[in-house]
Design a protein around this motif. Structure first.
Motif, short mmCIF file in Angstrom:
data_model
loop_
_atom_site.label_atom_id
_atom_site.label_comp_id
_atom_site.label_asym_id
_atom_site.label_seq_id
_atom_site.Cartn_x
_atom_site.Cartn_y
_atom_site.Cartn_z
N LEU A 181 0.93 -1.21 -0.02
CA LEU A 181 0.22 0.02 -0.10
C LEU A 181 1.03 1.19 0.07
O LEU A 181 0.69 2.19 -0.86
CB LEU A 181 -1.08 0.05 1.23
N VAL A 182 1.99 1.46 0.71
CA VAL A 182 2.61 2.65 1.03
C VAL A 182 3.50 2.71 -0.31
O VAL A 182 3.41 3.93 -0.83
CB VAL A 182 3.72 2.43 1.98
N ALA A 183 4.12 1.77 -0.87
CA ALA A 183 4.55 1.80 -2.28
C ALA A 183 3.66 2.47 -3.28
O ALA A 183 4.01 3.46 -4.15
CB ALA A 183 5.33 0.42 -2.74
N HIS A 184 2.52 1.93 -3.39
CA HIS A 184 1.62 2.15 -4.60
C HIS A 184 0.94 3.54 -4.13
O HIS A 184 0.92 4.47 -5.12
CB HIS A 184 0.69 1.18 -4.88
N ALA A 185 0.72 3.73 -2.90
CA ALA A 185 0.23 5.06 -2.65
C ALA A 185 1.44 6.24 -2.77
O ALA A 185 0.86 7.56 -3.27
CB ALA A 185 0.09 5.23 -1.19
N ALA A 312 14.07 -6.17 -5.80
CA ALA A 312 13.00 -5.54 -6.30
C ALA A 312 13.11 -5.05 -7.65
O ALA A 312 12.12 -5.24 -8.50
CB ALA A 312 12.70 -4.25 -5.50
N PHE A 313 14.41 -4.71 -8.10
CA PHE A 313 14.52 -4.60 -9.57
C PHE A 313 14.56 -5.63 -10.31
O PHE A 313 13.97 -5.65 -11.43
CB PHE A 313 15.95 -3.81 -9.84
N VAL A 314 15.20 -6.58 -9.92
CA VAL A 314 15.07 -7.85 -10.83
C VAL A 314 13.80 -8.38 -11.07
O VAL A 314 13.19 -8.80 -11.97
CB VAL A 314 16.09 -9.07 -10.21
N LEU A 353 9.34 -8.53 1.13
CA LEU A 353 8.55 -7.59 1.11
C LEU A 353 8.75 -6.75 -0.26
O LEU A 353 8.12 -6.25 -1.13
CB LEU A 353 8.59 -6.53 2.02
N SER A 354 10.02 -6.72 -0.39
CA SER A 354 10.70 -6.04 -1.71
C SER A 354 10.30 -7.09 -3.12
O SER A 354 10.24 -6.44 -4.00
CB SER A 354 12.45 -6.16 -1.66
N ILE A 355 10.24 -8.21 -2.87
CA ILE A 355 9.95 -9.10 -4.07
C ILE A 355 8.40 -8.93 -4.39
O ILE A 355 7.97 -8.66 -5.41
CB ILE A 355 9.92 -10.67 -3.62
N ASN A 356 7.60 -8.77 -3.23
CA ASN A 356 6.20 -8.59 -3.44
C ASN A 356 6.05 -7.03 -4.16
O ASN A 356 5.24 -7.07 -4.93
CB ASN A 356 5.52 -8.45 -2.09
N VAL A 357 6.67 -6.07 -3.65
CA VAL A 357 6.65 -4.59 -4.00
C VAL A 357 7.07 -4.53 -5.52
O VAL A 357 6.35 -3.94 -6.46
CB VAL A 357 7.25 -3.65 -3.31
N GLY A 358 8.11 -4.99 -5.86
CA GLY A 358 8.91 -5.05 -6.99
C GLY A 358 8.09 -5.86 -8.24
O GLY A 358 8.10 -5.20 -9.40
N VAL A 400 12.94 0.88 -11.72
CA VAL A 400 13.91 1.70 -10.90
C VAL A 400 13.05 2.14 -9.49
O VAL A 400 13.74 2.21 -8.44
CB VAL A 400 14.58 2.64 -11.86
N ALA A 401 11.89 2.82 -9.58
CA ALA A 401 11.51 3.32 -8.55
C ALA A 401 11.03 2.33 -7.37
O ALA A 401 11.34 2.52 -6.29
CB ALA A 401 9.81 3.96 -9.16
N ALA A 402 10.70 0.96 -7.74
CA ALA A 402 10.44 0.05 -6.73
C ALA A 402 11.76 -0.36 -6.02
O ALA A 402 11.78 -0.48 -5.10
CB ALA A 402 9.82 -1.27 -7.60
N ALA A 403 12.94 -0.44 -6.90
CA ALA A 403 14.11 -0.60 -6.25
C ALA A 403 14.73 0.24 -5.13
O ALA A 403 15.12 0.12 -4.30
CB ALA A 403 15.12 -0.80 -7.49
#
Length: 416
Positions: A181-185, A312-314, A353-358, A400-403
């Motif tokens: 939620l935080v990342a997408h918001a 997250a980038f990969v 969490l990074s895998i999920n968000v990325g 890049v943003a997710a990373a």
């Protein structure tokens, strides 16, 4: 060739084909698992089949059946219309309401794809009449739907949390949902700040014809009551998500509040087969030692200080052309403990969490289902091509943003 190497190569081929073809890689993954497990690893077919995630299959089938019934009888459509009616008045606030409505609807169970499919035609009509750029409307609906996509009761959230639990990092459903939620918001707010100034003042009637005319009838209130009862039972009483969903769906069918045959046709069987097939191959990968080889390859790309951003980038790059739920999450989440050990440090929860968000932040790309649904609502071919290019550029930039976001924030959320 050893079974470990063969199973790893099979997974890499499956991922590659998921990037370049329309083949359901779950079918291929199960075939690979049978051939390698039986003829190279010396396992019996039933030992290979033991890797099939029966509990996950039942959960996904139950949840998607329940919401397919709600979609077929018009309940979800009416919820979407009610939400869209809130998006009137100040035109610059409309995109923010789009995000909130999509987030709320996606979170309660339908997931991102169903939510976007329901909302984007209405949102495009409302947004266009209100002077909201199509690009901004698409971003707010897609990001809002994705923001709720990892809730504990959504299909993709169930996949992520079950794979994390199997990797020994379960019990963090709230943090999984919060991080996403935080990342997408943050991304949605950035898009709104960049694009909302181009929004023209809204005319007096900002809603398309017919929005106000759709009302809730008895069957829709009953369906809502059943879904709310299911949510309370799962969240408050700890009921099995999948089994309780089958029970709720049975109630709707028995009281003739839903069309069972139509709902069965709406269940995303292809995605379920993809998830389960890849999981069978990964189970073989773990059994033969191929998972250790896979995590070693990932570990070469990262250090303890950069592992969150790199993973997250990969995963984002792969998810740009592949399936987040069907390929990226099942393939990468099981590698987390070994990856942390191989790189010599890191927080396993933060990496997960990074895998999920990325994997999810790039899904606004028109190469994904969400982006494609947004482009499909634009009838003007010139405007459709423009939106395609805009969403493609934005989606790829999200790698890049997710990373960056995961490198900065994943550890903080994990420590909450």
């Amino acid at each position: 060739m050893s079974p470990a190497v063969a199973s790893l190569l099979a997974l890499l081929v499956a991922i590659g084909l998921s990037l370049t073809s329309r083949l359901n890689v779950g079918v291929l993954a199960m075939a690979f698992a049978w051939l390698i497990g039986t003829y190279l690893a010396g396992l019996r077919p039933e030992q290979v089949a033991a890797g099939f995630p029966a509990a996950l299959f039942l959960t996904l089938a139950g949840v998607t059946l329940l919401f397919a019934l709600a979609e077929c009888n018009g309940t979800l459509e009416r919820l979407a219309h009610r939400g869209i009616r809130l998006a009137r008045g100040n035109a610059r606030v409309i995109p923010l309401l789009f995000f909130v409505i999509a987030f709320g609807l996606s979170s309660v169970g339908p997931g991102a794809i169903s939510t976007v499919a329901l909302l984007i035609p209405l949102a495009m009509a409302v947004g266009t009449r209100a002077g909201v750029p199509r690009f901004l409307t698409a971003l707010m609906i897609a990001n809002g739907a994705n923001a709720g996509n990892l809730s504990p009761i959504s299909a993709v959230g169930i996949i992520a949390n079950s794979r994390m639990a199997e990797a020994g990092i379960g019990g963090h459903e709230g943090k999984v949902w919060l991080a996403n939620l935080v990342a997408h918001a943050l991304v949605a707010v950035a898009a709104w700040l960049l694009l909302a100034r181009r929004t023209a003042p809204a005319p007096p009637a900002a809603a398309p014809d017919g929005v106000e005319a759709i009302t809730f009838e008895r069957v829709h209130w009953i369906t809502l009551g059943v879904i709310v009862t299911w949510i309370v039972g799962v969240v408050g009483l700890g009921l099995s998500v999948g089994m309780a969903a089958f029970a709720a769906a049975s109630v709707l069918v028995l009281i003739r509040a839903g069309d069972e045959l139509a709902a069965m046709r709406r269940i995303p069987w292809g995605v379920i087969i993809m998830v389960c097939g890849v999981t069978v191959l990964i189970a073989l990968l773990e059994r033969t030692g191929g998972m250790d080889l896979f995590t070693a390859l990932l570990a070469r790309l990262a250090s303890p200080a950069t592992v969150n951003g790199v993973v997250a980038f990969v995963t984002g790059l792969i998810s740009s052309w592949s399936s987040t739920a069907g390929v990226v999450l099942p393939a990468f989440l099981p590698t987390v403990p070994g990856l942390v050990e191989q790189v010599g440090g890191g927080d396993p929860l933060a990496v997960a969490l990074s895998i999920n968000v990325g994997g999810s932040m790039v899904d606004v790309s028109p190469l994904s289902t969400l982006g494609a649904l947004c482009v499909a609502t634009v009838s003007d071919p010139v405007q459709a091509r423009l939106l395609f290019r805009q969403l493609l550029a934005w989606g790829l930039s999200m790698c890049v943003a997710a990373a960056l976001l995961c490198q900065l924030l994943a550890g903080l959320v994990a420590r909450l």
